[in-house]
Design an enzyme around this catalytic site. Structure first.
Site, mmCIF file in Angstrom:
data_model
loop_
_atom_site.group_PDB
_atom_site.id
_atom_site.type_symbol
_atom_site.label_atom_id
_atom_site.label_comp_id
_atom_site.label_asym_id
_atom_site.label_seq_id
_atom_site.Cartn_x
_atom_site.Cartn_y
_atom_site.Cartn_z
ATOM 1 N N TYR A 189 0.916 -1.401 -0.101
ATOM 2 C CA TYR A 189 -0.087 0.188 0.198
ATOM 3 C C TYR A 189 0.984 1.222 -0.068
ATOM 4 O O TYR A 189 0.620 2.005 -0.867
ATOM 5 C CB TYR A 189 -0.898 0.011 1.306
HETATM 6 N N1 NAD Z 1 -10.068 4.870 4.288
HETATM 7 C C1 NAD Z 1 -9.014 5.461 4.867
HETATM 8 O O1 NAD Z 1 -8.607 5.118 6.057
HETATM 9 C C2 NAD Z 1 -7.968 5.877 3.748
HETATM 10 C C3 NAD Z 1 -6.962 6.565 4.228
HETATM 11 C C4 NAD Z 1 -6.238 7.331 3.299
HETATM 12 C C5 NAD Z 1 -6.436 7.248 2.027
HETATM 13 N N2 NAD Z 1 -7.425 6.592 1.544
HETATM 14 C C6 NAD Z 1 -7.695 6.452 -0.032
HETATM 15 O O2 NAD Z 1 -9.222 7.040 -0.150
HETATM 16 C C7 NAD Z 1 -9.471 6.278 -1.623
HETATM 17 C C8 NAD Z 1 -10.829 5.957 -1.268
HETATM 18 O O3 NAD Z 1 -10.956 5.068 -0.165
HETATM 19 P P1 NAD Z 1 -12.188 4.757 0.845
HETATM 20 O O4 NAD Z 1 -11.836 4.800 2.270
HETATM 21 O O5 NAD Z 1 -13.478 5.540 0.495
HETATM 22 O O6 NAD Z 1 -12.516 3.101 0.292
HETATM 23 P P2 NAD Z 1 -13.752 2.353 -0.202
HETATM 24 O O7 NAD Z 1 -13.054 0.721 -0.214
HETATM 25 O O8 NAD Z 1 -14.793 2.856 0.380
HETATM 26 O O9 NAD Z 1 -13.631 2.931 -1.634
HETATM 27 C C9 NAD Z 1 -12.822 2.556 -2.512
HETATM 28 C C10 NAD Z 1 -13.729 1.979 -3.900
HETATM 29 O O10 NAD Z 1 -12.819 1.695 -4.890
HETATM 30 C C11 NAD Z 1 -13.332 0.699 -5.600
HETATM 31 N N3 NAD Z 1 -12.422 0.036 -6.408
HETATM 32 C C12 NAD Z 1 -11.591 -1.127 -5.839
HETATM 33 N N4 NAD Z 1 -10.846 -1.400 -7.040
HETATM 34 C C13 NAD Z 1 -11.087 -0.934 -8.034
HETATM 35 C C14 NAD Z 1 -10.825 -0.952 -9.315
HETATM 36 N N5 NAD Z 1 -10.015 -1.824 -9.717
HETATM 37 N N6 NAD Z 1 -11.637 -0.275 -10.391
HETATM 38 C C15 NAD Z 1 -12.662 0.553 -10.039
HETATM 39 N N7 NAD Z 1 -12.768 0.833 -8.755
HETATM 40 C C16 NAD Z 1 -12.091 -0.066 -7.715
HETATM 41 C C17 NAD Z 1 -14.036 -0.008 -4.769
HETATM 42 O O11 NAD Z 1 -14.887 -0.867 -5.225
HETATM 43 C C18 NAD Z 1 -14.696 1.111 -3.714
HETATM 44 O O12 NAD Z 1 -15.929 1.335 -4.117
HETATM 45 C C19 NAD Z 1 -8.681 4.970 -1.869
HETATM 46 O O13 NAD Z 1 -7.672 5.268 -2.796
HETATM 47 C C20 NAD Z 1 -7.899 4.934 -0.400
HETATM 48 O O14 NAD Z 1 -6.729 4.235 -0.564
HETATM 49 C C21 NAD Z 1 -8.275 5.903 2.368
#
Ligand code: NAD
Length: 328
Positions: free
Chosen positions: A210
């Site tokens: 990651y």
């Molecule tokens: N949740 C956290 O703690 C956190 C912290 C820092 C950064 N982020 C980043 O924020 C972003 C959103 O995360 P979130 O927390 O809303 O998670 P989430 O899992 O709710 O959302 C991620 C979405 O991406 C979709 N996805 C996964 N693989 C895919 C693919 N190959 N093609 C298209 N869609 C795909 C999933 O179906 C999901 O709907 C991510 O990039 C994550 O790395 C999250």
């Protein structure tokens, strides 16, 4: 007249004093405090979304991974501001649900979307074409938000899952940006938003794939920004680097000092990102206190940084990671 005379005498004295050691110290002190206060008020205004904001009414905003979490939340917020929304995701059921939700709240043709695997360049090309045809408008704001996490230590991870993290969290940004950037440059208008992570600045035990992918995303954003600056392009970039958010993606991850490093709420994080886009900020680290870790890493010897990160429990934050379950 008397008052003006007194003021001029005082100013004259101050200037004379400037050439004495005490006078210089005073002037430097006042200048430093003024600059500090100016910076602080700017940060407060920026953080609260009080800076000048651009309008996104009728702008075409394309969000990857927008079927859940902060992607979905941002889509609803941008729709409320009058934007035309396109969402792509691999989760078909959740995708349909959010498109229906947006259209029922903000009007029939506000949102569209399609199933798309962002790690597949052909799938990305088709999806973008579909959305552009639907809204009859090229993309104005691209939000590269889709992401995955394995939460496994290096030797417990699999080849497949390591490649998946890198392909979705980093390589996919090339596929989407390469599809939209030419039009943006030609239109002299556009904005590319990278949802990275604080894991794109600091390494964490149990997040090697990651962190590698998010360091890549941060590097991608920065390189893109410099490419655009070199041609004095009007296309903007924003890189978002949050700490844990309570969307379910990082369920089980812990903050040792939650008062200092709070797990962010989905609503707070999404609103902050929307404001960052509207205020055209370049890099957002959230919470703001995490800038301190980056500063220590840049200035001090590695051993000091390592001990500090261990003291604050960053390296153990993933020890109880469960990740997304059906219910989260
Ligand atoms: N949740 C956290 O703690 C956190 C912290 C820092 C950064 N982020 C980043 O924020 C972003 C959103 O995360 P979130 O927390 O809303 O998670 P989430 O899992 O709710 O959302 C991620 C979405 O991406 C979709 N996805 C996964 N693989 C895919 C693919 N190959 N093609 C298209 N869609 C795909 C999933 O179906 C999901 O709907 C991510 O990039 C994550 O790395 C999250």
């Amino acid at each position: 007249m008397d008052k003006l005379q007194t003021y001029l005498t005082k100013a004259q004295d101050a200037l004379k004093n400037f050439y004495t050691k005490k006078g210089r110290k005073g002037v430097v002190g006042i200048a430093a405090i003024s600059l500090g206060l100016l910076y602080l008020q700017y940060q407060i205004r920026k953080h609260n979304g009080w800076l000048q904001k651009k309008s996104v009414r009728d702008e075409h905003i394309f969000i990857t991974g927008g079927a859940s979490g902060i992607g979905r939340n941002m889509a609803l917020r941008f729709a409320k501001l009058g934007a035309k929304i396109s969402i792509v995701d691999i989760n078909e059921i959740a995708l349909d649900k959010v498109i229906k939700e947006i259209n029922s709240q903000f009007g029939d043709k506000t949102a569209t979307g399609t199933v798309c695997d962002v790690s597949d360049p052909k799938s990305v090309k088709n999806a973008i074409q579909l959305c552009v045809n639907f809204h009859m408008k090229t993309i104005d704001i691209l939000i590269n938000n889709a992401g995955v996490v394995s939460g496994k230590q290096i030797l417990n991870n699999t080849e497949e899952s390591i490649c998946r993290s890198i392909n979705i969290n980093t390589t996919a940004h090339h596929w989407t940006v390469r599809e939209v950037l030419r039009d943006m440059i030609q239109n002299k208008h556009g904005h590319i938003v990278t949802i990275a992570s604080i894991a794109g600045w600091v390494g964490v035990r149990g997040l090697a794939d990651y962190c590698a992918s998010k360091f890549g995303a941060v590097g991608f954003d920065e390189s893109l920004r410099f490419e655009l600056r070199a041609t004095k392009s009007n296309v903007k970039t924003t890189c978002i680097c949050p700490y844990f958010i309570n969307t379910g993606m990082f369920d089980g991850a812990k903050s040792k000092f939650p008062l200092l490093f709070p797990i962010l709420s989905e609503n707070y994080a999404s609103q902050r990102i929307v404001n960052a886009v509207l205020q055209e900020e370049t890099v957002v680290i959230m919470p703001i206190i995490l800038n301190f870790a980056i500063m220590v890493k840049a200035i001090f010897p590695t051993s000091i940084y390592d001990n500090m990160m261990e003291f604050f429990g960053v390296s153990e934050s993933m020890d109880h990671f469960k990740g997304r379950t059906q219910s989260s």
